[in-house]
Each structure stands twice: as C-alpha cells, then as structure tokens.
Scaffold this motif. Structure first.
Motif, PDB file in Angstrom:
ATOM      1  N   ALA A  10      -0.336 -29.344 -24.340  1.00  0.00           N
ATOM      2  CA  ALA A  10       0.209 -28.640 -25.506  1.00  0.00           C
ATOM      3  C   ALA A  10       0.311 -27.145 -25.224  1.00  0.00           C
ATOM      4  N   ARG A  35     -11.929 -18.629 -37.595  1.00  0.00           N
ATOM      5  CA  ARG A  35     -10.747 -17.991 -38.188  1.00  0.00           C
ATOM      6  C   ARG A  35      -9.704 -17.578 -37.160  1.00  0.00           C
ATOM      7  N   THR A  36      -9.999 -17.695 -35.871  1.00  0.00           N
ATOM      8  CA  THR A  36      -9.044 -17.181 -34.886  1.00  0.00           C
ATOM      9  C   THR A  36      -8.482 -18.294 -34.007  1.00  0.00           C
ATOM     10  N   ASN A  37      -7.436 -17.947 -33.279  1.00  0.00           N
ATOM     11  CA  ASN A  37      -6.827 -18.887 -32.331  1.00  0.00           C
ATOM     12  C   ASN A  37      -7.838 -19.320 -31.282  1.00  0.00           C
ATOM     13  N   LEU A  38      -8.692 -18.366 -30.853  1.00  0.00           N
ATOM     14  CA  LEU A  38      -9.696 -18.710 -29.854  1.00  0.00           C
ATOM     15  C   LEU A  38     -10.543 -19.878 -30.334  1.00  0.00           C
ATOM     16  N   LEU A  76      -1.313 -26.483 -32.833  1.00  0.00           N
ATOM     17  CA  LEU A  76      -1.975 -26.273 -31.540  1.00  0.00           C
ATOM     18  C   LEU A  76      -1.163 -25.421 -30.573  1.00  0.00           C
ATOM     19  N   THR A  77       0.102 -25.781 -30.373  1.00  0.00           N
ATOM     20  CA  THR A  77       0.891 -25.065 -29.373  1.00  0.00           C
ATOM     21  C   THR A  77       1.221 -23.646 -29.819  1.00  0.00           C
ATOM     22  N   GLN A 134      -8.862 -23.195 -30.379  1.00  0.00           N
ATOM     23  CA  GLN A 134      -8.612 -23.708 -29.024  1.00  0.00           C
ATOM     24  C   GLN A 134      -9.896 -24.141 -28.330  1.00  0.00           C
ATOM     25  N   ARG A 153      -0.477 -21.740 -31.636  1.00  0.00           N
ATOM     26  CA  ARG A 153      -1.685 -20.921 -31.490  1.00  0.00           C
ATOM     27  C   ARG A 153      -1.974 -20.616 -30.028  1.00  0.00           C
ATOM     28  N   ALA A 154      -1.626 -21.575 -29.161  1.00  0.00           N
ATOM     29  CA  ALA A 154      -1.897 -21.374 -27.742  1.00  0.00           C
ATOM     30  C   ALA A 154      -1.078 -20.221 -27.177  1.00  0.00           C
ATOM     31  N   PHE A 155       0.010 -19.861 -27.858  1.00  0.00           N
ATOM     32  CA  PHE A 155       0.851 -18.773 -27.371  1.00  0.00           C
ATOM     33  C   PHE A 155       0.709 -17.519 -28.229  1.00  0.00           C
ATOM     34  N   ALA A 156      -0.319 -17.498 -29.051  1.00  0.00           N
ATOM     35  CA  ALA A 156      -0.616 -16.306 -29.845  1.00  0.00           C
ATOM     36  C   ALA A 156      -1.850 -15.656 -29.220  1.00  0.00           C
ATOM     37  N   PRO A 157      -2.120 -14.379 -29.536  1.00  0.00           N
ATOM     38  CA  PRO A 157      -3.304 -13.726 -28.946  1.00  0.00           C
ATOM     39  C   PRO A 157      -4.577 -14.507 -29.270  1.00  0.00           C
ATOM     40  N   LEU A 158      -5.461 -14.619 -28.261  1.00  0.00           N
ATOM     41  CA  LEU A 158      -6.718 -15.350 -28.455  1.00  0.00           C
ATOM     42  C   LEU A 158      -7.486 -14.858 -29.665  1.00  0.00           C
ATOM     43  N   TRP A 159      -7.494 -13.535 -29.838  1.00  0.00           N
ATOM     44  CA  TRP A 159      -8.346 -12.967 -30.893  1.00  0.00           C
ATOM     45  C   TRP A 159      -7.616 -12.879 -32.220  1.00  0.00           C
ATOM     46  N   GLY A 160      -6.366 -13.352 -32.250  1.00  0.00           N
ATOM     47  CA  GLY A 160      -5.583 -13.250 -33.477  1.00  0.00           C
ATOM     48  C   GLY A 160      -6.003 -14.285 -34.516  1.00  0.00           C
ATOM     49  N   ARG A 161      -5.604 -14.055 -35.755  1.00  0.00           N
ATOM     50  CA  ARG A 161      -5.968 -14.974 -36.824  1.00  0.00           C
ATOM     51  C   ARG A 161      -5.256 -16.317 -36.666  1.00  0.00           C
ATOM     52  N   ALA A 162      -6.007 -17.400 -36.917  1.00  0.00           N
ATOM     53  CA  ALA A 162      -5.470 -18.736 -36.701  1.00  0.00           C
ATOM     54  C   ALA A 162      -4.448 -19.126 -37.761  1.00  0.00           C
TER      55      ALA A 162
END
Lengths: 327, 503
Positions: A214, A194-197, B357-358, A200, B360-369
């Motif tokens: 990217a 559910r997260t950006n981590l 992808l990009t 990625q 998300r790469a510039f959003a906080p790691l722990w933030g919601r996708a």
C-alpha cells in the motif's frame, strides 16, 4: 466464509471500549489506600507517580516497538549506559549537564537507530537484535566506568529526577519527573494516536506485506519506532540517575517491566494494536503491585516471581480474548 | 424417481438479532448433484451446519431415508453417512495419505497391531476411483500434496467412510482451471456411484457443468428451486433479486478511449520476457492465462515489487523505471493484490484506516492522521458511502466485513490517490454476485474518468465480460490478444498454447 451472520460478528468486533487495565489500576490503588490511607495525600500519590515515571515513559516508548511487531530488550541496559555515561562525562562538573543531557538523548536515539537498521537491513529478528544490543550496552557501560562507576552525578543533572516544584495550589508540590512524564507521555500518545506515524506503526505491525504494497515506507516507520523507544530509554535513564545512585545494574530488568506494562495495557504481542495511555496505565498498575508487595513486606525475589506471573497471565488472557473474538 | 436420501422440511433458525433461515425445505436424492447457491449471508452454511449437527434448528425436521433424525454433534451425522468437505481440510499434514484415510478406524491385524498393508491396499482401492490416483502414493505425507490433491484425499476419505451424502462447500475456491476440471470429473464419478452431492458455489460455470437440480437461497428463504438445469441468468436473477442485464458494465466506446497511459516495450526479468503492452486511458485490459503464466509477475514488475531488469516503460509518455511499490505509487500506479487477507488488508485496523492507508503513507510522518493532501476522514467516509460498504461503523475492524466490502475499502484506498493506472488482481475472488457487479461498475467508472485499468483474473467469463481488450499470457510472454467479445475456447487455446509455432 460463506454465510455467518455478518452484523453479529460486526458487533462483536467493534474496537475495544474500556480497557481492563484501568479497572485493574483502580482496584490496586484502592488496595493501597486501604493499607495506607496516607496515599491520598500529595506526598503519597506524588511520590508514587515520581517512582513510576521512568517505567511509564519506558512503556510508552516500548509500545511503539511492540505495536510495530517487535520487541526492544535493549532499553534496560541503555538506562544503565545513560546513568554511567552521564556520571563519567559530567565528572562532577555541574555546568556539564547542559551538554550531557542532550548528548544522552542523542545516544538513546542512536541506539534506537542502530536497533532499527539491524532489524530492517540485516533481517535479524528484533528479539535477538535487541538482546544482542542489551548485552553489548551492558558491556560498554562496564568498560566505560572501568567496572567502578563514580558514585554521583551533579545536582544539576539530578534535578530532573529529584527536584520538586513547591507551593503548587491543590497538590502542594509537583516533582519535576512527573512533569517530564506528562509531557513525554502526552507527546508520545499524540504521535501514536493522532498522526500518520502512529497509524502506520499499527499497519506495519498488523501486516507488513500489505502495508508495503500500500506504499507504507515500512523500514522508515520501523526504525522510527525503535528510535522513539531508545529516546524514551534515555529519558528514563536521566530520571533514574536523579533518584537512584550510579551503578552498573541501575537499569537491569526495566526492559521486561516495560514489555509487561505494555502488554497489561492490551498491546498485541507481534503487533497491530497498542495504546500509549494504556501502556502507561500498565506501568502504573505494575508499580502499584510492587508498592503493595512492599507494604506486605515481601522481599525482592517475590517481586520477580509476581512480575513473571503477571506477564504470562496478561498474555494468556489476551490470547483467550482473541480466540473468543475469533481472529 | 428415487426416494430422497435427505429431506429437510420447514427448517428455521435464528441467531440473536438475525433470522438466518425461515421455513426452508430442501432434499437431495442418491446419484444427483443438488446445487445450493446464494450470496454470502443467504443461509447456505447455516443450512449445512444444521444438516451436519453443528447447529440445531429452531423448527423443522430432518429426515434421512424417510426417518426423522436428530444429530446433536457432527460425529453423529458422519456416522450416519453425511460428510461435509469444508474449504479448510480436516487432514493431518504430517500423516500419510493412508493414515489420514483410516484415522480413528485403523484396521487391526494380529496382536491388535495396525494392519498397514491392508490400510495401504484399501487406500489404493478407494483412490483408484479418482483421476488423480496416479499422482498419490498412500505413504506420502498429506502436507507434501498440493491443495487440489489434498482435496481429492479429503473426498476419498469421505467415500472410504461409506458416506452416502457428500456436501462440498465452495470446493473450487483454491483450485486453478485444470484442477477444477479434475474435480468435476471426481464429482461425476461420485454421482455415478449413487452418492448424493450437495454442491455449494457461486460460480455459474460450475453449476451449469455439474448440477442436476438447483436450489437458490436468498436472505434465509428459498428464492427459487429448479428441477431441471435452468439458464444461468435465471439462477443469478433469483440470487440477486434483480435482472442481470447490467451485471457487467458496458464496454468502452471508441470515444472513451484516449492516449496510452502505459506503454511497455521489450521488457522482462527472470519471470518475464519480451513484454510489449499498451494500456490506454479509458480502457480496461484483461490479462488471462493459466496459473504461473506470469500475469502476477507482470503486475508486480509494473508496480516495482519485482521490477523489470530490462526494457522500456513509459507512464503518460514519460520513461519510468520503478524499483519499489512506493515509487510506482508516487508515479501514479495503484495495485489491488490478489490475496486480500495476506497482501491487501491490515485486518486489525478500522475500515477507515484501511481506506486511508496509502494516502497517509505519502503524507509527512509527523502530520495529523485526519487529513492529508490526498484526502481527509470526511472525504474518505464519503468514498466509502459512495461504494455502499456495509459496516456497522467505519471505526469497526475491517476483518468483520464480508470479502466484497473489504475489497471496496481497498478500492477506496486507491480512489483517493487518483492513480493513472490501476491494476486489479483477481478483483472478485471470494465475493458475492452483487458485490461483483459493483466492482465491475467501479472499474468502468474509473476508466471513464480517464484511468487505464489492467485486470488480472482466473475467472474467464469475468475477463470476457469486463475487459475491452484481452491479453493472454503464457510462459512469461504475452501470447495472444483478443478484442472484446472473444470466446472462452479461443482464450483457453491461447493460454495453453496448443497452437502456432513453438518459439
């Protein structure tokens, strides 16, 4: 790439629907119930879950590293180091638990950080880096304990692995370790899916070059994956300290079981695809297989043979499926 | 007029859910180049696979020299003299050129031993037909040859097996300008020797250079057949099914071009020297040059992937020196890599994940996708819709999409970041005509919204058609500049540097 019926391949390449690991698990549980009807009682399945909890947590952490395109072989010896280290540091003082537990979790994160730094900046392939770490940590555990670890941990420390909450409606009791399992797996699953981590971690395991171009902070994501695996190793160590005794081989072999579990759950070796719930399913299935072998009265070496064959079979099956879907 | 060597009549073929070919007739005569053109999915490959025995037609007949034939396996067709040269070669890289040519039919000498001397001699004889012969030693391993030369070996192998029909499936896909020209000469040689050639390509320039006749497939049917070489527009119109007056977007007007977005002064690194460059808002700058001239190096320097070691760069007037792509993206630069599969896409992830992808790469790691400050899933789906990406679902793995749709997903990735400068490397490589037009119009729309566009392309007509200004690179330097409307010879001249003072 000229023609080829586009829509057709599209239909075939839709993301997986039901993961075969759940079918496998259901069959195994069915077999256990067939051989031991008592399994349907809380004492049966709760003890099963309790026994499976360390491996399931470990697999949930390992799947981060596998999905990111690596392996973490150091978690088994990390477990040993946590158990041995905790027994040395607590030194039979029940009050020490309150600072030893956080310290052990920090040590897990630290080992993961080190693994990640070695892989990212010294460019050592993760298989070798974490193999080296595995040997190093085993040696450290020996040195720390002087080769003769103290036989116990205080009850306050063993609380997590051993205690139960009683008088729970419906299930009668819940082991603390099962609660730990649910919380940790819930958090790791949420992070992964559910997260950006999580997105990625998938991206860098799939194609690190494309991810980097990217803008994905490839090193940061990779190190984080190793740290989560290290943290899961420390948690698994704390639980195992609760139900196994203190020894210098308490964690040995767990790293490969965790990898087997993750692969059984459909994680793609070399990265790009992996699921936390399915890895946990893989861990439960592996534990169920061991339980069955136990019922059949087969000795420990047979377990190893079976585990080895399962790992090979799971990867072979995954490769076969991949060929059919045309990678 | 000579009799056709191959006649295919009334060929139909269906796959589950898809009618790939319906009632297609096609023939090719000795000593001619028959171009087979059509968009991706038009049925070209299916037709060739039926000819070579990989697939079986549901209906229709294939005749060779007037006699009906039924190939059930590619080996059958090969034995009858039909050779198909695919984009992926069938050569063994660790074997020598001679061994590859005679694989499975090595000449035997005394005691049944392989007669290597004869093998070498015959290899030389076959290679002598081609311009590249001088570069090829029969004892060299194939893996040590470059792609273009390997292709020559592949063709030589077909000739040495006595092929009367050679099918070439987009043979120039991996070749540079000079190598293409050499291939064309090879094709001319084959034609003179009376070989029938079926030449599959989307590139108009190749077709007009080579073809004697042209057959256009569209949606599994014959859309047009030309017995003489038609003007390129007619071919494209038949392929696309619409007029191509608006194939390239119109160039920018004076009013649309604004202040410089990017300026580079005296910049360089180990691959580049003395780069002076301006890209203004609303402008598409094309970067032409031969392979290795430094175009990609320039893009990667601007993008921080292989940074400049000296010189000054400003972005929107502020001095910048990006050391990583991440810094460059944060500063407002986007880049679409030239090799989609290895540099652009995360193939196992979904279309939507590739698009996000990009951001998300510039959003906080722990933030919601699902949502970040640049975009969210709904907005991304909107962007993907707006680009008319054809996918069963945006949750589908992106590797199942065609090249054009994949490229659009990467464009969507950058659109969500609203970059000031967007660098396109080979933006239309390997994608079909309709999708190409879509990409050109997207570039123009982006420019109209105030971004600067830098486009690197090896396809000269594309640079000429799509760019407002053309810079030509040579040996790591910018060698010449042309306004919109420059001609191919002018640019080629500047790119190969046969003019002016040698610096």
């Amino acid at each position: 790439m000229t023609d080829g019926a586009d829509m057709q391949t599209a239909r075939r390449l839709r993301l997986p629907q039901i993961n075969p690991v759940w079918v496998l698990l259901a069959v195994l549980i069915g077999a256990i119930i067939f051989m031991n009807p008592g399994f349907t009682q809380p004492t049966g399945y709760m003890n099963f879950l309790k026994r499976a909890a360390p491996l399931a947590i470990l697999a949930a952490g390992q799947v981060y590293v596998i999905t990111s395109g690596g392996f973490d072989l150091s978690v088994g010896s990390l477990i040993t180091l946590v158990v041995v280290g905790a027994s040395m540091l607590t030194n039979n003082d029940p009050a020490a638990t309150y600072w030893v537990v956080p310290l052990m979790l920090g040590m897990g994160l630290g080992v993961g950080l080190l693994n990640g730094l070695i892989v990212c900046f010294l460019r050592v392939p993760s298989l070798i880096a974490t193999l080296g770490m595995m040997i190093t940590l085993t040696g450290l555990a020996f040195m720390w304990s002087g080769g003769a670890p103290r036989g116990y941990l205080p009850d306050t420390f063993r609380f997590f692995g051993r205690e139960l909450i009683r008088d729970v409606p419906l299930v009668r009791f819940i082991p603390i370790s099962v609660i730990v399992l649910l919380v940790v797996v819930g958090l790791l699953a949420w992070l992964m899916h559910r997260t950006n981590l999580g997105r990625q971690v998938h991206a860098i395991g799939d194609n690190p070059v494309a991810a980097g171009l990217a803008g994905v902070p490839v090193n940061r994501v990779r190190i984080t994956a190793f740290m989560l695996s290290g943290l899961s190793g420390a948690i698994a160590g704390i639980l195992l300290g609760g139900f196994a005794g203190v020894s210098t081989d308490v964690g040995s072999g767990y790293e490969l079981q965790a990898i087997t579990a993750a692969v059984l759950g459909g994680a793609q070796l070399l990265g790009g695809r992996g699921s936390v719930p399915a890895a946990v399913g893989g861990a439960l299935a592996l534990t169920a297989i061991f339980t069955l072998l136990n019922f059949l009265g087969l000795p420990q070496p047979v377990r190893q043979v079976v585990q080895g064959l399962i790992l090979i079979a799971a990867v072979a099956l995954a490769m076969h499926r991949r060929q059919q879907t045309g990678t | 007029m000579t009799e056709p060597v191959i006649e295919m009549e009334g060929i139909s073929k269906s796959f589950p859910g898809v009618r790939a070919l319906s009632d297609v007739s096609f023939d090719v005569r000795p000593g001619e180049v028959q171009a087979l053109v059509g968009e991706n999915g038009a049925g070209k490959s299916t037709l060739i696979k039926i000819l070579s025995g990989v697939y079986h037609a549901d209906a229709g007949t294939v005749r060779m020299h007037g006699k009906a034939v039924h190939f059930t396996h590619p080996v059958d067709s090969l034995k009858s003299g039909i050779a198909v040269i695919y984009q992926e070669f069938s050569l063994l890289p660790e074997r020598t050129v001679a061994q590859n040519l005679f694989l499975g039919r090595e000449p035997r000498g005394r005691f049944g031993l392989i007669d290597t001397a004869r093998m070498r001699r015959e290899t030389r004889d076959v290679l002598a037909l081609f311009a590249a012969a001088g570069r090829i030693d029969p004892d060299q391993t194939v893996g040590s040859l470059d792609v273009a030369t390997q292709q020559v070996v592949e063709i030589a192998k077909a000739v040495s097996t006595g092929a009367r029909v050679i099918v070439m499936d987009e043979p120039t896909a991996a070749l540079n300008e000079a190598e293409c020209e050499e291939l064309f000469e090879t094709v001319d040689t084959l034609r003179e020797r009376g070989v029938a050639i079926i030449y599959i390509s989307h590139r108009m320039r190749e077709i007009t250079r080579l073809a004697d006749r042209v057959t256009v497939l569209k949606d599994g049917e014959i859309a047009a057949r030309f017995d003489d070489l038609p003007p390129p527009d007619a071919i494209v119109r038949a392929m696309v099914g619409r007029d191509i007056a608006d194939f390239y977007a119109p160039p920018a007007t004076e009013a649309e071009i604004g202040a410089p977005v990017l300026t580079v002064r005296g910049a360089g690194n180990d691959r580049l020297d003395g780069i002076d460059l301006d890209v203004r808002a609303g402008e598409i700058v094309g970067l032409a040059g031969i392979q290795g001239a430094g175009r990609v190096a320039l893009a990667m320097a601007l993008f921080g992937h292989a940074p400049f070691t000296h010189g000054e760069v400003t972005l929107d007037g502020a001095p910048v020196a990006f050391k990583t792509p991440r810094e460059a993206i944060r500063g407002g630069i986007g880049l679409l890599p030239g090799d989609r599969k290895s540099e652009g896409l995360v193939l196992m992830q979904s279309v939507r994940d590739n698009g996000m992808l990009t951001s998300r790469a510039f959003a906080p790691l722990w933030g919601r996708a699902k949502r970040n400050r640049h975009t969210d899933e709904t907005a991304m789906d909107g962007l993907l819709d707006a680009m008319e990406i054809r996918a069963a679902s945006y949750d589908q793995e992106i590797r199942g999409l065609s090249g054009g749709n994949q490229q659009k997903a990467i464009v969507a990735r950058w659109l969500s970041m609203r970059p000031r400068l967007l660098i396109f490397i080979e933006p239309t490589r390997g994608i079909d005509v309709n999708a190409k037009a879509g990409i050109y119009h997207l570039m123009r729309d982006l420019a109209r919204d105030g971004a600067g566009i830098l486009m690197i392309s090896s396809d000269l007509p594309e640079v000429i058609g799509a760019a407002d200004r053309i810079l030509v690179m040579q040996n790591g330097k910018i060698a010449a500049e042309f306004p919109h409307g420059a001609t191919e010879p002018q640019i080629m001249h500047a790119a190969t540097g046969e003019t002016e003072v040698a610096a």
